[in-house]
Design a protein around this motif. Sequence first.
Motif, PDB file in Angstrom:
ATOM      1  N   PRO A   1      -7.233  48.673 -13.269  1.00 30.99           N
ATOM      2  CA  PRO A   1      -7.298  50.126 -13.368  1.00 30.99           C
ATOM      3  C   PRO A   1      -5.976  50.723 -13.830  1.00 30.99           C
ATOM      4  N   GLY A   2      -6.042  51.533 -14.861  1.00 29.14           N
ATOM      5  CA  GLY A   2      -4.851  52.212 -15.353  1.00 29.14           C
ATOM      6  C   GLY A   2      -3.909  51.353 -16.167  1.00 29.14           C
ATOM      7  N   LYS A   3      -4.310  50.139 -16.467  1.00 25.71           N
ATOM      8  CA  LYS A   3      -3.433  49.233 -17.211  1.00 25.71           C
ATOM      9  C   LYS A   3      -4.090  48.787 -18.510  1.00 25.71           C
ATOM     10  N   GLU A   4      -3.249  48.282 -19.390  1.00 19.43           N
ATOM     11  CA  GLU A   4      -3.722  47.777 -20.670  1.00 19.43           C
ATOM     12  C   GLU A   4      -4.470  46.450 -20.475  1.00 19.43           C
ATOM     13  N   ARG A   5      -5.442  46.209 -21.341  1.00 17.68           N
ATOM     14  CA  ARG A   5      -6.151  44.941 -21.299  1.00 17.68           C
ATOM     15  C   ARG A   5      -5.199  43.828 -21.720  1.00 17.68           C
ATOM     16  N   GLU A   6      -5.200  42.730 -20.974  1.00 23.10           N
ATOM     17  CA  GLU A   6      -4.284  41.629 -21.270  1.00 23.10           C
ATOM     18  C   GLU A   6      -5.042  40.312 -21.387  1.00 23.10           C
ATOM     19  N   GLY A   7      -4.607  39.480 -22.305  1.00 23.99           N
ATOM     20  CA  GLY A   7      -5.197  38.173 -22.461  1.00 23.99           C
ATOM     21  C   GLY A   7      -4.816  37.267 -21.307  1.00 23.99           C
ATOM     22  N   VAL A   8      -5.767  36.454 -20.858  1.00 22.23           N
ATOM     23  CA  VAL A   8      -5.567  35.577 -19.713  1.00 22.23           C
ATOM     24  C   VAL A   8      -5.595  34.112 -20.128  1.00 22.23           C
TER      25      VAL A   8
ATOM     26  N   GLY B   1      -8.954  22.096 -30.360  1.00 18.97           N
ATOM     27  CA  GLY B   1      -8.709  21.580 -29.018  1.00 18.97           C
ATOM     28  C   GLY B   1      -7.631  22.310 -28.242  1.00 18.97           C
ATOM     29  N   ARG B   2      -7.203  23.455 -28.759  1.00 18.26           N
ATOM     30  CA  ARG B   2      -6.089  24.146 -28.114  1.00 18.26           C
ATOM     31  C   ARG B   2      -6.579  24.987 -26.933  1.00 18.26           C
ATOM     32  N   ILE B   3      -5.769  24.980 -25.879  1.00 16.92           N
ATOM     33  CA  ILE B   3      -6.000  25.828 -24.708  1.00 16.92           C
ATOM     34  C   ILE B   3      -4.719  26.598 -24.433  1.00 16.92           C
ATOM     35  N   HIS B   4      -4.866  27.856 -24.100  1.00 15.86           N
ATOM     36  CA  HIS B   4      -3.699  28.682 -23.794  1.00 15.86           C
ATOM     37  C   HIS B   4      -3.934  29.447 -22.504  1.00 15.86           C
ATOM     38  N   TYR B   5      -2.850  29.602 -21.741  1.00 14.38           N
ATOM     39  CA  TYR B   5      -2.885  30.422 -20.526  1.00 14.38           C
ATOM     40  C   TYR B   5      -1.727  31.404 -20.550  1.00 14.38           C
ATOM     41  N   ALA B   6      -1.992  32.603 -20.098  1.00 15.41           N
ATOM     42  CA  ALA B   6      -0.905  33.545 -19.880  1.00 15.41           C
ATOM     43  C   ALA B   6      -0.036  33.028 -18.733  1.00 15.41           C
ATOM     44  N   ASP B   7       1.243  33.360 -18.768  1.00 13.24           N
ATOM     45  CA  ASP B   7       2.163  32.869 -17.738  1.00 13.24           C
ATOM     46  C   ASP B   7       1.703  33.264 -16.336  1.00 13.24           C
ATOM     47  N   SER B   8       1.089  34.419 -16.222  1.00 12.88           N
ATOM     48  CA  SER B   8       0.701  34.942 -14.914  1.00 12.88           C
ATOM     49  C   SER B   8      -0.391  34.117 -14.235  1.00 12.88           C
ATOM     50  N   VAL B   9      -1.091  33.275 -14.990  1.00 11.09           N
ATOM     51  CA  VAL B   9      -2.198  32.512 -14.399  1.00 11.09           C
ATOM     52  C   VAL B   9      -2.024  31.005 -14.523  1.00 11.09           C
ATOM     53  N   LYS B  10      -0.960  30.578 -15.175  1.00 10.50           N
ATOM     54  CA  LYS B  10      -0.736  29.137 -15.346  1.00 10.50           C
ATOM     55  C   LYS B  10      -0.678  28.443 -13.999  1.00 10.50           C
ATOM     56  N   GLY B  11      -1.370  27.313 -13.913  1.00 10.16           N
ATOM     57  CA  GLY B  11      -1.379  26.535 -12.683  1.00 10.16           C
ATOM     58  C   GLY B  11      -2.431  26.989 -11.683  1.00 10.16           C
ATOM     59  N   ARG B  12      -3.037  28.143 -11.938  1.00 11.02           N
ATOM     60  CA  ARG B  12      -4.055  28.661 -11.015  1.00 11.02           C
ATOM     61  C   ARG B  12      -5.441  28.761 -11.675  1.00 11.02           C
ATOM     62  N   PHE B  13      -5.468  29.061 -12.942  1.00 12.61           N
ATOM     63  CA  PHE B  13      -6.734  29.225 -13.675  1.00 12.61           C
ATOM     64  C   PHE B  13      -6.946  28.032 -14.594  1.00 12.61           C
ATOM     65  N   THR B  14      -8.211  27.667 -14.773  1.00 11.13           N
ATOM     66  CA  THR B  14      -8.575  26.591 -15.690  1.00 11.13           C
ATOM     67  C   THR B  14      -9.745  27.038 -16.545  1.00 11.13           C
ATOM     68  N   ILE B  15      -9.579  26.938 -17.854  1.00 13.00           N
ATOM     69  CA  ILE B  15     -10.654  27.298 -18.774  1.00 13.00           C
ATOM     70  C   ILE B  15     -11.319  26.025 -19.273  1.00 13.00           C
ATOM     71  N   SER B  16     -12.641  26.089 -19.454  1.00 14.01           N
ATOM     72  CA  SER B  16     -13.372  24.935 -19.971  1.00 14.01           C
ATOM     73  C   SER B  16     -14.568  25.433 -20.769  1.00 14.01           C
ATOM     74  N   SER B  17     -15.133  24.521 -21.537  1.00 12.53           N
ATOM     75  CA  SER B  17     -16.232  24.899 -22.424  1.00 12.53           C
ATOM     76  C   SER B  17     -17.331  23.855 -22.376  1.00 12.53           C
ATOM     77  N   ASP B  18     -18.565  24.311 -22.339  1.00 11.27           N
ATOM     78  CA  ASP B  18     -19.726  23.440 -22.457  1.00 11.27           C
ATOM     79  C   ASP B  18     -20.428  23.819 -23.755  1.00 11.27           C
TER      80      ASP B  18
ATOM     81  N   SER C   1      -4.157  32.321 -30.843  1.00  8.31           N
ATOM     82  CA  SER C   1      -2.836  32.883 -31.123  1.00  8.31           C
ATOM     83  C   SER C   1      -2.603  34.101 -30.241  1.00  8.31           C
ATOM     84  N   TYR C   2      -1.558  34.028 -29.430  1.00  6.71           N
ATOM     85  CA  TYR C   2      -1.292  35.084 -28.437  1.00  6.71           C
ATOM     86  C   TYR C   2      -0.200  36.005 -28.930  1.00  6.71           C
ATOM     87  N   GLY C   3      -0.465  37.286 -28.876  1.00  8.55           N
ATOM     88  CA  GLY C   3       0.536  38.274 -29.251  1.00  8.55           C
ATOM     89  C   GLY C   3       1.330  38.718 -28.042  1.00  8.55           C
TER      90      GLY C   3
END
Length: 128
Positions: free
Chosen positions: A41-48, A56-73, A106-108
Amino acid sequence: EVQLVESGGGLVQAGGSLRLSCAASGFTFGDYAIAWSRQAPGKEREGVSCISSSDGRIHYADSVKGRFTISSDNAKNTVYLQMNSLKPEDTGVYYCAAVRPGWGCSYGSTNYYGINYWGKGTLVTVSS
């Protein structure tokens, strides 16, 4: 018609876990990187996080590294975001997005470049 449908949001206590799902249809799934973004709420949308099947590339924002895991089926055209050790600052609407072919993950400064389609979002609330 392109559709990205998020599910799995909810209310969880700090330290808990949730798994979000993004079901995609209407485009060639493997050609697109799929990204998760969030907006508090009240904040800009941010990539996670983002996953690109083509390279085969995977990227995580620093704020979620080590806590979030992305996967694909790819057989189910679905991307998952496993969120562990949740914090109150993780609260927000989580959106799934498809990134145009060729852009990859590609993360801005705050989000991923080349987002072409957005889902409607799913709300995640982390209580302290």
